[in-house]
Design a protein around this motif. Structure first.
Motif, PDB file in Angstrom:
ATOM      1  N   LEU A 314      28.229 -33.279  19.676  1.00 44.60           N
ATOM      2  CA  LEU A 314      27.506 -32.248  18.941  1.00 44.60           C
ATOM      3  C   LEU A 314      27.451 -31.016  19.842  1.00 44.60           C
ATOM      4  O   LEU A 314      26.946 -31.092  20.962  1.00 44.60           O
ATOM      5  CB  LEU A 314      26.090 -32.710  18.593  1.00 44.60           C
ATOM      6  CG  LEU A 314      25.217 -31.745  17.761  1.00 44.60           C
ATOM      7  CD1 LEU A 314      24.231 -32.532  16.902  1.00 44.60           C
ATOM      8  CD2 LEU A 314      24.443 -30.759  18.642  1.00 44.60           C
ATOM      9  N   THR A 315      27.990 -29.903  19.361  1.00 43.32           N
ATOM     10  CA  THR A 315      27.997 -28.694  20.174  1.00 43.32           C
ATOM     11  C   THR A 315      27.571 -27.487  19.357  1.00 43.32           C
ATOM     12  O   THR A 315      27.798 -27.438  18.145  1.00 43.32           O
ATOM     13  CB  THR A 315      29.386 -28.432  20.792  1.00 43.32           C
ATOM     14  OG1 THR A 315      29.326 -27.276  21.649  1.00 43.32           O
ATOM     15  CG2 THR A 315      30.436 -28.191  19.713  1.00 43.32           C
ATOM     16  N   ASN A 316      26.975 -26.507  20.025  1.00 40.81           N
ATOM     17  CA  ASN A 316      26.602 -25.255  19.363  1.00 40.81           C
ATOM     18  C   ASN A 316      27.517 -24.121  19.792  1.00 40.81           C
ATOM     19  O   ASN A 316      27.202 -22.949  19.573  1.00 40.81           O
ATOM     20  CB  ASN A 316      25.135 -24.898  19.652  1.00 40.81           C
ATOM     21  CG  ASN A 316      24.903 -24.564  21.120  1.00 40.81           C
ATOM     22  OD1 ASN A 316      25.784 -24.755  21.975  1.00 40.81           O
ATOM     23  ND2 ASN A 316      23.717 -24.061  21.433  1.00 40.81           N
ATOM     24  N   GLN A 317      28.665 -24.455  20.397  1.00 42.65           N
ATOM     25  CA  GLN A 317      29.598 -23.452  20.888  1.00 42.65           C
ATOM     26  C   GLN A 317      30.835 -23.346  20.011  1.00 42.65           C
ATOM     27  O   GLN A 317      31.334 -24.354  19.502  1.00 42.65           O
ATOM     28  CB  GLN A 317      30.011 -23.781  22.324  1.00 42.65           C
ATOM     29  CG  GLN A 317      28.884 -23.663  23.325  1.00 42.65           C
ATOM     30  CD  GLN A 317      28.341 -22.243  23.408  1.00 42.65           C
ATOM     31  OE1 GLN A 317      29.043 -21.318  23.778  1.00 42.65           O
ATOM     32  NE2 GLN A 317      27.074 -22.074  23.054  1.00 42.65           N
ATOM     33  N   GLY A 322      34.384 -25.833  21.318  1.00 42.41           N
ATOM     34  CA  GLY A 322      34.126 -25.971  19.889  1.00 42.41           C
ATOM     35  C   GLY A 322      35.396 -26.198  19.093  1.00 42.41           C
ATOM     36  O   GLY A 322      35.420 -26.992  18.142  1.00 42.41           O
ATOM     37  N   GLU A 323      36.473 -25.531  19.504  1.00 46.85           N
ATOM     38  CA  GLU A 323      37.749 -25.705  18.810  1.00 46.85           C
ATOM     39  C   GLU A 323      38.315 -27.098  19.046  1.00 46.85           C
ATOM     40  O   GLU A 323      38.900 -27.707  18.135  1.00 46.85           O
ATOM     41  CB  GLU A 323      38.730 -24.629  19.262  1.00 46.85           C
ATOM     42  CG  GLU A 323      38.342 -23.230  18.776  1.00 46.85           C
ATOM     43  CD  GLU A 323      39.287 -22.158  19.288  1.00 46.85           C
ATOM     44  OE1 GLU A 323      40.360 -22.516  19.813  1.00 46.85           O
ATOM     45  OE2 GLU A 323      38.944 -20.973  19.169  1.00 46.85           O
ATOM     46  N   GLU A 329      38.678 -33.653  15.857  1.00 45.80           N
ATOM     47  CA  GLU A 329      37.737 -34.475  15.088  1.00 45.80           C
ATOM     48  C   GLU A 329      36.869 -35.332  16.004  1.00 45.80           C
ATOM     49  O   GLU A 329      36.799 -36.553  15.881  1.00 45.80           O
ATOM     50  CB  GLU A 329      38.497 -35.353  14.084  1.00 45.80           C
ATOM     51  CG  GLU A 329      39.287 -34.541  13.066  1.00 45.80           C
ATOM     52  CD  GLU A 329      40.012 -35.415  12.045  1.00 45.80           C
ATOM     53  OE1 GLU A 329      39.729 -36.633  12.006  1.00 45.80           O
ATOM     54  OE2 GLU A 329      40.844 -34.884  11.300  1.00 45.80           O
ATOM     55  N   LEU A 330      36.180 -34.640  16.925  1.00 48.18           N
ATOM     56  CA  LEU A 330      35.334 -35.322  17.905  1.00 48.18           C
ATOM     57  C   LEU A 330      33.873 -35.382  17.483  1.00 48.18           C
ATOM     58  O   LEU A 330      33.116 -36.196  18.024  1.00 48.18           O
ATOM     59  CB  LEU A 330      35.419 -34.603  19.263  1.00 48.18           C
ATOM     60  CG  LEU A 330      36.815 -34.309  19.819  1.00 48.18           C
ATOM     61  CD1 LEU A 330      36.693 -33.542  21.132  1.00 48.18           C
ATOM     62  CD2 LEU A 330      37.593 -35.605  20.018  1.00 48.18           C
ATOM     63  N   THR A 401      44.266 -23.503  22.335  1.00 54.32           N
ATOM     64  CA  THR A 401      42.956 -23.090  21.869  1.00 54.32           C
ATOM     65  C   THR A 401      42.533 -21.758  22.468  1.00 54.32           C
ATOM     66  O   THR A 401      41.422 -21.289  22.205  1.00 54.32           O
ATOM     67  CB  THR A 401      41.890 -24.146  22.221  1.00 54.32           C
ATOM     68  OG1 THR A 401      41.744 -24.221  23.633  1.00 54.32           O
ATOM     69  CG2 THR A 401      42.246 -25.495  21.659  1.00 54.32           C
ATOM     70  N   ALA A 402      43.385 -21.160  23.305  1.00 52.41           N
ATOM     71  CA  ALA A 402      43.024 -19.905  23.980  1.00 52.41           C
ATOM     72  C   ALA A 402      42.803 -18.792  22.951  1.00 52.41           C
ATOM     73  O   ALA A 402      43.407 -18.786  21.892  1.00 52.41           O
ATOM     74  CB  ALA A 402      44.121 -19.504  24.939  1.00 52.41           C
TER      75      ALA A 402
END
Length: 402
Positions: A314-317, A322-323, A329-330, A401-402
């Protein structure tokens, strides 16, 4: 080949904390390099130890996250002065491998290059001074300009730079287009951190229930946005764990008491083996930071430890972490302004074991394939000596993801 590895906060797995430098230095030694680690400790005397082949020089520089700004600056500068004195006494190395933060370690690199013509590789863990300036810690315009100028000078004069995320690499290239930048993210020790079923004895030891559990394990500072975790704990019936240390821990504990969060437990921080045991009691791990653009470039240790443990995320970034969470699908993205959406997603995960297990499986697979010590050591050795060492893995998963 002889390397001076300079890291003010070097720790081993038995001490807990960020052990990246330990694993990289150990990997260098295993490939025949001689490594002198120059670091600091809380004692009042110089000490020397050989740890897994790493020659570790401990300088007496007291430092704590609870220190005020001026005391921290003094600790940074004291380390610079003492490191210079030590380097004068040691045989000349082939390279310096210098890691930040703090940015002031770059002063050692610049001095050694000018004084002894020693080339250096500079590793950028966080964007300094951008991070403290953006969150308002450094407000003096003169100091800001000095630090930006110092940062650019360090990048320009470095033989190569190592960035811990694609975002950091892009920022370096924008500041100094001529810089040779290599991305070598953080990683986890897959031997220490690995998926484990919940153990009834451990649950009993920590006073926990065998229920859906979300954990935060890491630093507890002003930038870690743990108030968002308290909001989730207040709005859900799930079990929450916070394991860590830092300047905001007392404030956070007091707020949890005021809110009467009976489903939230604070567990003292400890070595990697203890973190492993506590994390084994959880289903999902939190990666939280304040919502500032600078934190989108972070490469936090707790994320990679959670991957190795096979935890949903669970991330808020919305940065590269985040990507990765979305593309691989983590887990889920949490927007504190849309709390109901997060609550709905958590309910779906808690009630659907197959969905949870798929996220957990994906996490471990990602760690095994890309984010492990062997891959990082391979890439670092290639950066140091590309003629002798070949990087042995494809880093497409995070470069794109850059």
């Amino acid at each position: 080949m002889h390397i001076f590895y300079i890291h003010q906060y070097f720790v081993t797995p038995s001490q807990g904390g960020a052990t990246r430098s330990y694993h990289l230095a150990k990997g260098m030694v295993a490939k025949g390099l001689m490594v002198d680690m120059i670091t600091a400790h809380q004692e009042s005397f110089y000490d020397f130890k050989i740890i897994d082949g790493i020659r570790v020089h401990y300088l007496p520089v007291n430092y704590s996250q609870t220190m005020g700004f001026l005391r921290r600056i003094w600790a940074f500068l004291r380390f610079v002065v003492m490191a210079k004195r030590l380097i004068r006494k040691l045989p000349r190395p082939d390279y310096l491998y210098v890691t930040s933060t703090p940015l002031t370690t770059g002063l050692i690199a610049l001095w050694a290059k000018k004084k002894f013509a020693i080339p250096y590789i500079f590793e950028v863990r966080d964007l300094w001074p951008d991070a403290p300036i953006e969150i308002g810690v450094i407000q003096n315009p003169l100091l800001q300009n000095y630090l930006w100028a110092l940062e650019k000078k360090i990048y320009r004069q470095a033989l190569k730079t190592v960035a811990l995320s694609p975002g950091i690499a892009n920022a370096i290239r924008q500041k100094v287009p001529s810089a040779e930048v290599h991305v070598v993210p953080n990683f986890a020790d897959l031997n220490i951190f690995h998926p484990q079923p919940k153990c009834p004895k451990l649950l009993q030891k920590f006073g926990l229930k065998d229920t859906f559990t979300i954990i935060y394990a890491g630093a507890i500072g002003k930038v870690n946005a743990l108030h968002e975790l308290l909001d989730l704990a207040e709005a859900t019936p799930y079990q929450f764990l916070i394991m860590g240390e830092g300047s905001e821990l007392p404030t956070l504990q007091n707020e949890a008491r005021q809110r009467r969060l009976s489903n939230l437990r604070f567990i003292p921080f400890g070595p990697k083996t203890t973190v492993n045991k506590v994390m084994s009691c959880a289903d999902m791990a939190c990666i939280l930071f304040e919502r500032s653009p600078i934190f989108k470039t972070n490469s936090p240790n707790k994320f990679f430890d959670a991957l190795a443990m096979g935890k949903a995320i669970l991330t808020n970034q919305k940065g590269w972490i985040g990507e990765l969470v979305h593309n691989q699908e983590l887990g889920i993205y949490h927007d504190c302004t849309k709390l109901e959406r997060t609550l709905q997603q958590l309910e779906e995960i808690a009630q659907e074991p197959k969905a949870l297990k798929k996220m957990q499986y994906n996490s471990r697979q990602l760690a095994e394939r890309y984010f492990n010590a062997e891959n990082a050591v391979s890439k670092i050795l290639h950066v140091i000596d590309p003629d002798r060492f070949t990087a042995s893995f494809n880093d497409e998963v995070y470069i794109r993801t850059a």
